[in-house]
Write a protein that holds these residues in place. Structure first.
Motif, PDB file in Angstrom:
ATOM      1  N   ALA A 158       0.838  -1.204   0.000  1.00 30.95           N
ATOM      2  CA  ALA A 158       0.000   0.000   0.000  1.00 30.95           C
ATOM      3  C   ALA A 158       0.873   1.255   0.000  1.00 30.95           C
ATOM      4  CB  ALA A 158      -0.931  -0.005   1.209  1.00 30.95           C
ATOM      5  N   LEU A 159       1.924   1.249   0.815  1.00 33.05           N
ATOM      6  CA  LEU A 159       2.820   2.413   0.866  1.00 33.05           C
ATOM      7  C   LEU A 159       3.567   2.608  -0.458  1.00 33.05           C
ATOM      8  CD1 LEU A 159       4.184   2.028   4.505  1.00 33.05           C
ATOM      9  CD2 LEU A 159       2.510   3.700   3.656  1.00 33.05           C
ATOM     10  N   VAL A 160       3.949   1.528  -1.104  1.00 32.00           N
ATOM     11  CA  VAL A 160       4.598   1.634  -2.420  1.00 32.00           C
ATOM     12  C   VAL A 160       3.645   2.281  -3.417  1.00 32.00           C
ATOM     13  CG1 VAL A 160       5.427   0.278  -4.398  1.00 32.00           C
ATOM     14  CG2 VAL A 160       6.266  -0.223  -2.091  1.00 32.00           C
ATOM     15  N   HIS A 161       2.369   1.885  -3.363  1.00 29.60           N
ATOM     16  CA  HIS A 161       1.403   2.498  -4.279  1.00 29.60           C
ATOM     17  C   HIS A 161       1.189   3.975  -3.964  1.00 29.60           C
ATOM     18  CE1 HIS A 161       0.110  -0.721  -6.901  1.00 29.60           C
ATOM     19  NE2 HIS A 161       0.253  -1.538  -5.870  1.00 29.60           N
ATOM     20  N   ILE A 162       1.252   4.334  -2.707  1.00 28.66           N
ATOM     21  CA  ILE A 162       1.058   5.743  -2.335  1.00 28.66           C
ATOM     22  C   ILE A 162       2.269   6.589  -2.703  1.00 28.66           C
ATOM     23  CG2 ILE A 162       0.825   7.338  -0.382  1.00 28.66           C
ATOM     24  CD1 ILE A 162      -0.851   5.141   1.003  1.00 28.66           C
ATOM     25  N   TYR A 163       3.462   6.135  -2.319  1.00 25.16           N
ATOM     26  CA  TYR A 163       4.647   6.985  -2.410  1.00 25.16           C
ATOM     27  C   TYR A 163       5.555   6.726  -3.610  1.00 25.16           C
ATOM     28  CZ  TYR A 163       3.269   8.377   2.237  1.00 25.16           C
ATOM     29  OH  TYR A 163       2.569   8.854   3.304  1.00 25.16           O
ATOM     30  N   VAL A 164       5.481   5.558  -4.214  1.00 23.00           N
ATOM     31  CA  VAL A 164       6.341   5.266  -5.353  1.00 23.00           C
ATOM     32  C   VAL A 164       5.546   5.362  -6.657  1.00 23.00           C
ATOM     33  CG1 VAL A 164       7.830   3.543  -6.451  1.00 23.00           C
ATOM     34  CG2 VAL A 164       7.870   3.814  -3.958  1.00 23.00           C
ATOM     35  N   TYR A 165       4.505   4.548  -6.772  1.00 15.55           N
ATOM     36  CA  TYR A 165       3.709   4.551  -8.006  1.00 15.55           C
ATOM     37  C   TYR A 165       2.774   5.752  -8.083  1.00 15.55           C
ATOM     38  CZ  TYR A 165       5.193  -0.346  -8.405  1.00 15.55           C
ATOM     39  OH  TYR A 165       5.913  -1.495  -8.498  1.00 15.55           O
ATOM     40  N   ARG A 166       2.328   6.240  -6.947  1.00 10.03           N
ATOM     41  CA  ARG A 166       1.387   7.374  -6.879  1.00 10.03           C
ATOM     42  C   ARG A 166       0.184   7.153  -7.800  1.00 10.03           C
ATOM     43  NH1 ARG A 166       4.249  11.901  -4.471  1.00 10.03           N
ATOM     44  NH2 ARG A 166       6.446  11.371  -4.348  1.00 10.03           N
ATOM     45  N   ASP A 167      -0.377   5.928  -7.701  1.00 11.92           N
ATOM     46  CA  ASP A 167      -1.437   5.541  -8.638  1.00 11.92           C
ATOM     47  C   ASP A 167      -2.845   5.528  -8.033  1.00 11.92           C
ATOM     48  OD1 ASP A 167      -1.235   3.326  -7.009  1.00 11.92           O
ATOM     49  OD2 ASP A 167      -0.503   1.990  -8.576  1.00 11.92           O
ATOM     50  N   ARG A 168      -2.993   5.981  -6.825  1.00 14.60           N
ATOM     51  CA  ARG A 168      -4.289   6.112  -6.140  1.00 14.60           C
ATOM     52  C   ARG A 168      -4.992   4.772  -5.906  1.00 14.60           C
ATOM     53  NH1 ARG A 168      -6.352  10.694  -4.949  1.00 14.60           N
ATOM     54  NH2 ARG A 168      -8.489  10.032  -5.214  1.00 14.60           N
ATOM     55  N   ILE A 169      -4.266   3.653  -5.989  1.00  8.88           N
ATOM     56  CA  ILE A 169      -4.841   2.341  -5.711  1.00  8.88           C
ATOM     57  C   ILE A 169      -5.355   2.295  -4.281  1.00  8.88           C
ATOM     58  CG2 ILE A 169      -4.294  -0.116  -5.409  1.00  8.88           C
ATOM     59  CD1 ILE A 169      -4.579   0.781  -8.328  1.00  8.88           C
ATOM     60  N   MET A 170      -4.594   2.841  -3.370  1.00  3.79           N
ATOM     61  CA  MET A 170      -4.936   2.795  -1.945  1.00  3.79           C
ATOM     62  C   MET A 170      -6.254   3.533  -1.651  1.00  3.79           C
ATOM     63  SD  MET A 170      -3.983   1.747   0.975  1.00  3.79           S
ATOM     64  CE  MET A 170      -4.426   2.146   2.640  1.00  3.79           C
ATOM     65  N   GLN A 171      -6.575   4.519  -2.436  1.00  2.00           N
ATOM     66  CA  GLN A 171      -7.789   5.299  -2.189  1.00  2.00           C
ATOM     67  C   GLN A 171      -9.053   4.463  -2.297  1.00  2.00           C
ATOM     68  OE1 GLN A 171      -5.060   6.504  -3.398  1.00  2.00           O
ATOM     69  NE2 GLN A 171      -4.810   8.281  -2.095  1.00  2.00           N
ATOM     70  N   ARG A 172      -8.962   3.311  -2.938  1.00  2.00           N
ATOM     71  CA  ARG A 172     -10.147   2.447  -3.064  1.00  2.00           C
ATOM     72  C   ARG A 172     -10.642   1.959  -1.702  1.00  2.00           C
ATOM     73  NH1 ARG A 172     -10.408  -1.444  -7.886  1.00  2.00           N
ATOM     74  NH2 ARG A 172      -9.987  -3.004  -6.306  1.00  2.00           N
ATOM     75  N   MET A 173      -9.736   1.908  -0.696  1.00  2.00           N
ATOM     76  CA  MET A 173     -10.117   1.383   0.617  1.00  2.00           C
ATOM     77  C   MET A 173     -10.105   2.451   1.702  1.00  2.00           C
ATOM     78  SD  MET A 173     -11.311  -1.109   2.247  1.00  2.00           S
ATOM     79  CE  MET A 173     -11.281  -2.513   1.185  1.00  2.00           C
ATOM     80  N   LEU A 174      -9.732   3.674   1.374  1.00  2.00           N
ATOM     81  CA  LEU A 174      -9.694   4.714   2.403  1.00  2.00           C
ATOM     82  C   LEU A 174     -11.085   5.186   2.786  1.00  2.00           C
ATOM     83  CD1 LEU A 174      -6.705   6.944   1.284  1.00  2.00           C
ATOM     84  CD2 LEU A 174      -6.791   5.301   3.176  1.00  2.00           C
ATOM     85  N   PRO A 175     -11.292   5.433   4.091  1.00  2.00           N
ATOM     86  CA  PRO A 175     -12.588   5.988   4.518  1.00  2.00           C
ATOM     87  C   PRO A 175     -12.801   7.367   3.870  1.00  2.00           C
ATOM     88  CG  PRO A 175     -11.267   5.289   6.407  1.00  2.00           C
ATOM     89  CD  PRO A 175     -10.385   5.217   5.196  1.00  2.00           C
ATOM     90  N   GLY A 176     -14.039   7.656   3.570  1.00  2.00           N
ATOM     91  CA  GLY A 176     -14.374   8.971   3.042  1.00  2.00           C
ATOM     92  C   GLY A 176     -14.217   9.110   1.541  1.00  2.00           C
ATOM     93  N   GLU A 177     -13.446   8.200   0.936  1.00  5.43           N
ATOM     94  CA  GLU A 177     -13.298   8.258  -0.528  1.00  5.43           C
ATOM     95  C   GLU A 177     -14.607   7.766  -1.161  1.00  5.43           C
ATOM     96  OE1 GLU A 177     -10.765   9.265  -2.641  1.00  5.43           O
ATOM     97  OE2 GLU A 177      -9.901  10.139  -0.849  1.00  5.43           O
ATOM     98  N   PRO A 178     -14.912   8.233  -2.330  1.00  6.65           N
ATOM     99  CA  PRO A 178     -16.146   7.781  -2.996  1.00  6.65           C
ATOM    100  C   PRO A 178     -16.157   6.271  -3.138  1.00  6.65           C
ATOM    101  CG  PRO A 178     -15.024   9.476  -4.294  1.00  6.65           C
ATOM    102  CD  PRO A 178     -14.138   9.151  -3.147  1.00  6.65           C
TER     103      PRO A 178
END
Length: 180
Positions: A158-178
């Protein structure tokens, strides 16, 4: 069954509830006193087993929800990432189930009488059996280390997707996201 593109609110609630319960479980389990022959469970063991049963119920509900409300893998990911993500998620389910069930069995084989958060008696799965208890304790410890390793892999990805790829994959599971 049609797969959704995003995780809905129930899936997110189950996910983050599992995270919170594990964040409570691990410190209680590691900080409670060692268990010796003839020892009776105290407050830490009662809390550890109570949170464990809660975790078991939540992970079973989450598993059922996942089976009945599947979410399509992110189409922008390479095939190896989609496959490894699915594999780690299924291994996480198995590891949480194994850890909670072996913990419950261990307490059962100790012959203890426990209560669920001091509210009502805790059902035991087996009778007093010291030899079986030692085997199950070993399995419980192995399962908790496996689960911890899988958590590290999951969070690391998850951290690699946030900080390396920056591809917003993690946002699929974050609270408050659509959760469209």
């Amino acid at each position: 069954m049609t797969r959704q593109l995003h995780y809905g609110t129930p899936a997110k609630v189950f996910h983050w509830l599992v995270v919170v319960l594990l964040a409570v479980q691990y410190p209680i389990g590691w900080l409670m006193p060692d268990i010796h022959r003839g020892m009776q469970p105290g407050v830490p063991m009662t809390l550890h087993v109570s949170f464990g049963l809660t975790l078991l119920v939540v992970i079973v509900l989450r598993f059922i929800w996942r089976l009945t409300h599947p979410v399509a893998p992110e189409s922008t990911l390479p095939a190896w990432q989609r496959l490894s993500s699915e594999a780690v998620h299924w291994m996480l389910y198995v590891a949480v189930l194994a850890t909670t069930l072996t913990g419950w069995l261990f307490a059962s084989f100790r012959g203890w009488t426990l209560t669920f958060f001091y509210l009502f008696p805790f059902p035991m799965l087996a009778s007093d059996n010291a030899a079986a208890g030692r085997v199950i304790d070993g399995l419980h410890q192995a399962a908790e280390w496996l689960l911890l390793a899988l958590i590290v892999i999951h969070v690391g990805a998850a951290l690699v997707h946030i900080y390396v790829y920056r591809d917003r994959i993690m946002q699929r599971m974050l609270p408050g996201e659509p959760s469209v």
